[in-house]
Structures are given as C-alpha cells and as structure tokens.
Write a protein that holds these residues in place. Structure first.
Motif, PDB file in Angstrom:
ATOM      1  N   VAL A   1       0.903  -1.086   0.074  1.00 32.02           N
ATOM      2  CA  VAL A   1      -0.061   0.046   0.134  1.00 32.02           C
ATOM      3  C   VAL A   1       0.943   1.266  -0.017  1.00 32.02           C
ATOM      4  CG1 VAL A   1      -1.920  -1.047   1.116  1.00 32.02           C
ATOM      5  CG2 VAL A   1      -0.164  -0.005   2.515  1.00 32.02           C
ATOM      6  N   PHE A   2       0.333   2.290  -0.668  1.00 30.59           N
ATOM      7  CA  PHE A   2       1.092   3.666  -0.706  1.00 30.59           C
ATOM      8  C   PHE A   2      -0.043   4.808  -0.342  1.00 30.59           C
ATOM      9  CE2 PHE A   2       2.928   0.499  -3.628  1.00 30.59           C
ATOM     10  CZ  PHE A   2       4.321   0.727  -3.470  1.00 30.59           C
ATOM     11  N   PHE A   3       0.200   5.633   0.528  1.00 30.60           N
ATOM     12  CA  PHE A   3      -0.776   6.355   0.760  1.00 30.60           C
ATOM     13  C   PHE A   3      -0.173   7.913   1.540  1.00 30.60           C
ATOM     14  CE2 PHE A   3      -0.273   4.080   4.703  1.00 30.60           C
ATOM     15  CZ  PHE A   3      -0.493   5.220   5.651  1.00 30.60           C
ATOM     16  N   ASP A   4      -0.927   8.859   1.441  1.00 29.53           N
ATOM     17  CA  ASP A   4      -0.446   9.986   1.793  1.00 29.53           C
ATOM     18  C   ASP A   4      -1.006  10.268   3.141  1.00 29.53           C
ATOM     19  OD1 ASP A   4      -0.603  12.784   2.629  1.00 29.53           O
ATOM     20  OD2 ASP A   4      -1.230  13.550   0.570  1.00 29.53           O
ATOM     21  N   SER A   5      -0.066  10.370   4.152  1.00 28.34           N
ATOM     22  CA  SER A   5      -0.053  10.586   5.701  1.00 28.34           C
ATOM     23  C   SER A   5      -1.163  11.425   5.880  1.00 28.34           C
ATOM     24  CB  SER A   5       1.028  10.687   6.234  1.00 28.34           C
ATOM     25  OG  SER A   5       1.484  12.092   6.160  1.00 28.34           O
ATOM     26  N   ALA A   6      -1.502  12.554   5.116  1.00 24.58           N
ATOM     27  CA  ALA A   6      -2.667  13.332   5.226  1.00 24.58           C
ATOM     28  C   ALA A   6      -3.875  12.577   5.658  1.00 24.58           C
ATOM     29  CB  ALA A   6      -2.695  14.464   4.241  1.00 24.58           C
ATOM     30  N   LEU A   7      -4.060  11.457   5.050  1.00 24.00           N
ATOM     31  CA  LEU A   7      -5.410  10.643   5.320  1.00 24.00           C
ATOM     32  C   LEU A   7      -5.422  10.215   6.935  1.00 24.00           C
ATOM     33  CD1 LEU A   7      -5.231   8.278   2.081  1.00 24.00           C
ATOM     34  CD2 LEU A   7      -7.273   9.661   2.918  1.00 24.00           C
ATOM     35  N   GLU A   8      -4.480  10.282   7.619  1.00 27.04           N
ATOM     36  CA  GLU A   8      -4.464   9.726   8.684  1.00 27.04           C
ATOM     37  C   GLU A   8      -4.965  11.023   9.691  1.00 27.04           C
ATOM     38  OE1 GLU A   8      -1.130   6.488   9.381  1.00 27.04           O
ATOM     39  OE2 GLU A   8      -0.391   8.460   9.205  1.00 27.04           O
ATOM     40  N   GLU A   9      -5.105  12.171   9.035  1.00 28.65           N
ATOM     41  CA  GLU A   9      -5.387  13.426   9.742  1.00 28.65           C
ATOM     42  C   GLU A   9      -6.809  13.958   9.397  1.00 28.65           C
ATOM     43  OE1 GLU A   9      -2.272  16.075   9.064  1.00 28.65           O
ATOM     44  OE2 GLU A   9      -0.832  15.025   9.538  1.00 28.65           O
ATOM     45  N   GLN A  10      -7.364  13.138   8.665  1.00 31.48           N
ATOM     46  CA  GLN A  10      -8.764  13.594   8.036  1.00 31.48           C
ATOM     47  C   GLN A  10      -9.991  12.924   8.979  1.00 31.48           C
ATOM     48  OE1 GLN A  10      -9.097  15.583   5.034  1.00 31.48           O
ATOM     49  NE2 GLN A  10      -6.818  15.422   5.861  1.00 31.48           N
TER      50      GLN A  10
ATOM     51  N   MET B   1      -2.569  -0.672  -8.256  1.00 31.23           N
ATOM     52  CA  MET B   1      -3.216   0.360  -8.974  1.00 31.23           C
ATOM     53  C   MET B   1      -2.075   1.466  -8.649  1.00 31.23           C
ATOM     54  SD  MET B   1      -5.856  -0.123 -10.268  1.00 31.23           S
ATOM     55  CE  MET B   1      -6.628   1.370 -10.499  1.00 31.23           C
ATOM     56  N   HIS B   2      -0.809   1.409  -8.339  1.00 30.14           N
ATOM     57  CA  HIS B   2       0.154   2.329  -7.856  1.00 30.14           C
ATOM     58  C   HIS B   2       0.662   2.998  -9.269  1.00 30.14           C
ATOM     59  CE1 HIS B   2       3.186   4.664  -5.648  1.00 30.14           C
ATOM     60  NE2 HIS B   2       4.125   3.776  -6.250  1.00 30.14           N
ATOM     61  N   ASP B   3       0.575   4.467  -8.893  1.00 31.16           N
ATOM     62  CA  ASP B   3       0.924   5.441 -10.304  1.00 31.16           C
ATOM     63  C   ASP B   3       2.132   6.019  -9.568  1.00 31.16           C
ATOM     64  OD1 ASP B   3       1.385   7.356 -12.047  1.00 31.16           O
ATOM     65  OD2 ASP B   3      -0.880   7.518 -12.239  1.00 31.16           O
ATOM     66  N   GLU B   4       3.480   5.714 -10.359  1.00 33.62           N
ATOM     67  CA  GLU B   4       4.493   6.361  -9.706  1.00 33.62           C
ATOM     68  C   GLU B   4       4.555   7.860  -9.916  1.00 33.62           C
ATOM     69  OE1 GLU B   4       6.886   5.634  -7.977  1.00 33.62           O
ATOM     70  OE2 GLU B   4       6.888   3.479  -7.777  1.00 33.62           O
ATOM     71  N   ALA B   5       4.055   8.413 -11.009  1.00 32.99           N
ATOM     72  CA  ALA B   5       3.983   9.874 -11.443  1.00 32.99           C
ATOM     73  C   ALA B   5       2.968  10.641 -10.385  1.00 32.99           C
ATOM     74  CB  ALA B   5       3.332   9.956 -12.942  1.00 32.99           C
ATOM     75  N   ALA B   6       1.796   9.922 -10.120  1.00 33.31           N
ATOM     76  CA  ALA B   6       1.123  10.532  -9.224  1.00 33.31           C
ATOM     77  C   ALA B   6       1.551  10.508  -7.819  1.00 33.31           C
ATOM     78  CB  ALA B   6      -0.358   9.821  -9.207  1.00 33.31           C
ATOM     79  N   TRP B   7       2.303   9.305  -7.355  1.00 35.50           N
ATOM     80  CA  TRP B   7       2.872   9.217  -6.126  1.00 35.50           C
ATOM     81  C   TRP B   7       4.041  10.407  -6.068  1.00 35.50           C
ATOM     82  CZ3 TRP B   7       2.259   7.637  -1.462  1.00 35.50           C
ATOM     83  CH2 TRP B   7       3.150   7.056  -0.607  1.00 35.50           C
ATOM     84  N   ALA B   8       4.717  10.704  -7.002  1.00 34.52           N
ATOM     85  CA  ALA B   8       5.783  11.669  -6.740  1.00 34.52           C
ATOM     86  C   ALA B   8       5.291  12.890  -6.448  1.00 34.52           C
ATOM     87  CB  ALA B   8       6.562  11.797  -8.440  1.00 34.52           C
ATOM     88  N   SER B   9       4.057  13.332  -6.764  1.00 31.09           N
ATOM     89  CA  SER B   9       3.351  14.523  -6.462  1.00 31.09           C
ATOM     90  C   SER B   9       3.292  14.589  -5.088  1.00 31.09           C
ATOM     91  CB  SER B   9       2.331  14.834  -7.374  1.00 31.09           C
ATOM     92  OG  SER B   9       1.215  13.921  -6.841  1.00 31.09           O
ATOM     93  N   VAL B  10       3.199  13.653  -4.201  1.00 31.68           N
ATOM     94  CA  VAL B  10       2.914  13.766  -2.965  1.00 31.68           C
ATOM     95  C   VAL B  10       4.170  14.212  -2.110  1.00 31.68           C
ATOM     96  CG1 VAL B  10       2.204  12.305  -0.853  1.00 31.68           C
ATOM     97  CG2 VAL B  10       1.364  11.749  -3.218  1.00 31.68           C
TER      98      VAL B  10
END
Length: 440
Positions: A221-230, A262-271
């Motif tokens: 799994v790959f996720f933005d840690s901001a999700l943990e604050e929502q 479903m991992h997208d390296e390009a989108a991941w790089a923008s995080v």
C-alpha cells in the motif's frame, strides 16, 4: 461465563500449521478449529467476536437505509447462466448436482440472486432506490487455502447491492456506503484506508478497497499520511445531505492511496516526500459500482419516468466479517496474545480469582460476576496465578479484574488495562463503573 465450565480449549504452544500471527493466536485462544482444508468451526469465544463485528456492520448498514434480507447459500445454476457468469467464473465455484441432476452451486457471491429477487418485486422507478444486504456464509474453492480464516474457503461476509434510477443516483448511494464503511471500521477499533481499486472488465470509475495496515498484509500500500489526519467518519454529515456528502467524498479521495496493483509512480511523486507512507495491508472491504451489467444481462427492468422499460444501475458492497476477526488481531496484538478493541471483544473483562476458596475473594468475584451477566468471564479455575494471567493476556480481554486476599480484605479490586498495561486499585463499584463506562 465461568471458565471452569466453558468450552475454551486454549493451547500453550504455537501450532505448527499456523503461518501468521492471527492464525496462531486464534488456535491458541480456542476461537476456531479446522475441520477440513480452509474450513473452520467457530468455537464459543470466536463466535462471540464474529457476532459482535456482524452487529456493528448491521447497525451501520441500517443507519443508511439498507434493508437486511437472507439469501440461501445454495443457488440454482440457471441464475448464473442467465447472467453469463456460470461458465466464466472459474474453478473457485463449487458446482453441485442435486438428486434430480439439476445444476446447483454453493454461492461465492449473490449478484444474480439479488437481481432476480429485485426483478420479481420492484416494477416502477418510483420504488427506487433500493439497497439490500445480507450477512451470510459463502464458499470459494481456493486452490491453496492458507492463513486460517484470512484466506479460507468458507467465509462469513456482508454483501450489499444497490439499485438506482441512473448514474447520478448510484453515485449518491456509493458515497453513502463509503461513509458507512468508514464509520463501521472506526467502531470496530481499526483504521481501514480506502484505496482506489481496479474496476476490472466491467469498467467504470467507482471502486475502492478498504485495507487495514498490518505487516502480514498480502497487498503493498502507498498512501498520503494526510489521510490519517482527516475526519474519516464525517461525524457531522447527514447521509441524506447530497452536497455535504459529495464534498466529504471529494476531499477524502483527493489524497493519494493505492495498492501496489493500482500504484501510479507519477502521481506518487507529486505527494510531498514527508507525507509518503508505504507498507502492507489486509483487504477487509470493497465497494464497487458496475452499472447495468446484471440488470441488462438478466433482462431486469422497471417502468421509467416516461413509461419505457429502464434497467436500474447497480453497485455491490462487501465487508469480510470473518476475515476482519483475523485482520483485527494482525493489527492489534503483542508477544503475550490478542489485544481486542472493546467493541468486538468476546468479553469486556475477565475476573481473576487469585485464591479460590478464600471467603472474601470468592464473595467479591461473585459480586462482580453477577453485576454484568454475559459481559464478564470469570476465571474460577483451580490454577496457579501465572497460568490465569497468561490466559487472560492470550485471550485479549480489554480489562482484567484481579481479586487477591490482600485487596479483598479492604474490598478492593486491581484493574489492569490490557492495551496499556496500566493498573489501578478500585472498589468493586468503581471497577464495575470503569468497565461499563468504557465498554461498547
């Protein structure tokens, strides 16, 4: 329940066949026993956990207007032939013939059956939307069942199915279900992150898997840690407020979260680098909009606003109830055993009598036991204290009410919090108030 009379066959050693923590602990804690490859009997404490999870799932489904029904586990192959899936499903489907040589199957899922039931009853668009769900056993003939109930052949799940007039209405239903799932997992004491999922050959843009973070997860799994604050559960959102629900959904899904598939390296790089989180996850739920696939293939239509036949748009929404038992353990345990969230624990607390036969100890234990029938396990065995403490930690009760001769003389009970290890000394009334206040 009195432990001396219970059917709770604990094990001291780790079973050799168990490869992951949850399987080991479920066997050691006497929750399950294997009866065939990938098929398990649920013993009394395991069944209590299973029912506690199912009840929370049920309450949250009811809260968004879903209606519970119960469909049979055995299905006629004719339904699947109507949809075109009977030959396409694969060897995971257990195919059977009855004594009259009619083709049957042990249901792996219920899209065909629920669509047929809907078509028999609903005739007009005015009767839409409809959301139907069940909590039922299913069977998929896995070629290599493993990891206990995590990847068994027989499993217990909640499956819901929605029928809407058009795509816009289906999106509203999907968003209500998303919110319902987030609230469900919060009440279960776990954080399940919604991640964009593959829609497969059916296509579409609405599909999310819910994954609990755990080192033994099968998916990366790959996720933005901001999700943990929502505000995951949208506590102030009315599920019928379309605007608020849409804004909540848009905000939640704006943060990157995907499995390795479903991992997208390009989108991941923008995080931002400091917010990138990677790990493993266990899938415990999946919501999916699949349009008119089944209503069209099975020719199920209602009378539309203009009087013409209209095929409703559908979605399916699953939660793995039996898998959740294992997933919660994977996410919540230590070297001594399980640490149950209070909402799903088989018992809210265990009473540990350190000196059976002592008049004061016995009296206080009986007083505690009588005060909360059904919620407390009383360890009244003639065992040494160390064995009682070890079993209490293994079984994972949120609280331990420890009664020994010294404290009993003063009318006191030692209360241990299983998760934190914190211990306090309370009166009998204080101990009961504490566990009742925190219990769900």
């Amino acid at each position: 329940m009195r432990l001396s009379r219970s059917f709770l066959p604990t094990l001291k050693e780790n079973p050799s066949e168990a490869q992951i923590t949850s399987h080991r602990l479920m066997l050691r804690a006497g929750m399950i026993r294997q009866t065939a490859a990938g098929i398990y009997a649920w013993l009394p404490t395991g069944l209590r956990v299973l029912r506690n999870i199912a009840n929370i799932v049920r309450q949250e489904q009811d809260a968004i207007g879903a209606q519970e029904l119960l469909m049979p586990t055995m299905q006629s192959a004719d339904l699947w032939k109507r949809s075109g899936r009977y030959d396409a499903y694969g060897p995971e489907m257990l195919r059977i013939q009855d004594r009259h040589e009619r083709d049957m199957l042990f249901g792996p899922t219920n899209e065909e059956m629920v669509t047929d039931l809907f078509g028999q009853a609903i005739k007009s668009y005015k009767e839409l939307p409809q959301v139907l769900y069940q909590i039922q056993w299913k069977f998929r003939d896995e070629v290599r069942p493993r990891f206990g109930v995590m990847r068994g052949r027989e499993f217990y799940m909640k499956d819901a199915y929605s029928f809407d007039l058009d795509h816009a209405a289906a999106v509203d239903t999907y968003r209500r279900m998303m919110l319902s799932y987030l609230r469900t997992f919060q009440r279960l004491g776990v954080r399940a992150i919604p991640m964009r999922a593959d829609t497969g050959p059916i296509g579409g843009e609405l599909s999310h898997e819910f994954l609990i973070l755990a080192p033994t997860g099968e998916s990366g799994v790959f996720f933005d840690s901001a999700l943990e604050e929502q505000d995951w559960v949208g506590e102030n959102i009315d599920v019928n407020d379309r605007g608020a629900l849409g804004a909540f959904f848009t905000n939640l899904t704006s943060f990157y979260a995907a499995t390795d598939e479903m991992h997208d390296e390009a989108a991941w790089a923008s995080v931002p680098a400091e917010r990138r989180r990677e790990g493993r996850g266990i899938e415990v739920g999946h919501i999916f909009n699949f349009g008119r696939k089944y209503t069209q293939s099975m020719d199920i239509a209602v009378s539309g606003p203009d009087g013409a036949p209209l095929h409703p748009e559908m979605g399916s929404y699953g939660i793995g109830v039996s898998r959740l038992v294992a997933a919660i353990i994977e996410a919540s345990h230590d070297e001594n055993g399980i640490i149950w969230p209070e909402s799903v624990a088989p018992f809210r607390a265990v009473i540990i009598n350190l000196k059976n036969g002592d008049t004061q100890c016995d009296a206080i234990c009986e007083q505690l036991y009588a005060a909360a029938p059904g919620h407390l396990l009383y360890d009244d065995r003639a065992e040494r204290a160390g064995a009682k403490f070890a079993d209490a930690d293994l079984l994972g009760h949120p609280w331990q009410l420890i009664v020994g001769p010294r404290g009993a003389k003063e009318g006191k009970v030692e209360v241990k919090n299983r998760r934190t290890g914190e211990r306090t000394e309370e009166t009998v009334e204080g101990a009961l108030a504490l566990i009742q206040k925190t219990g769900c």
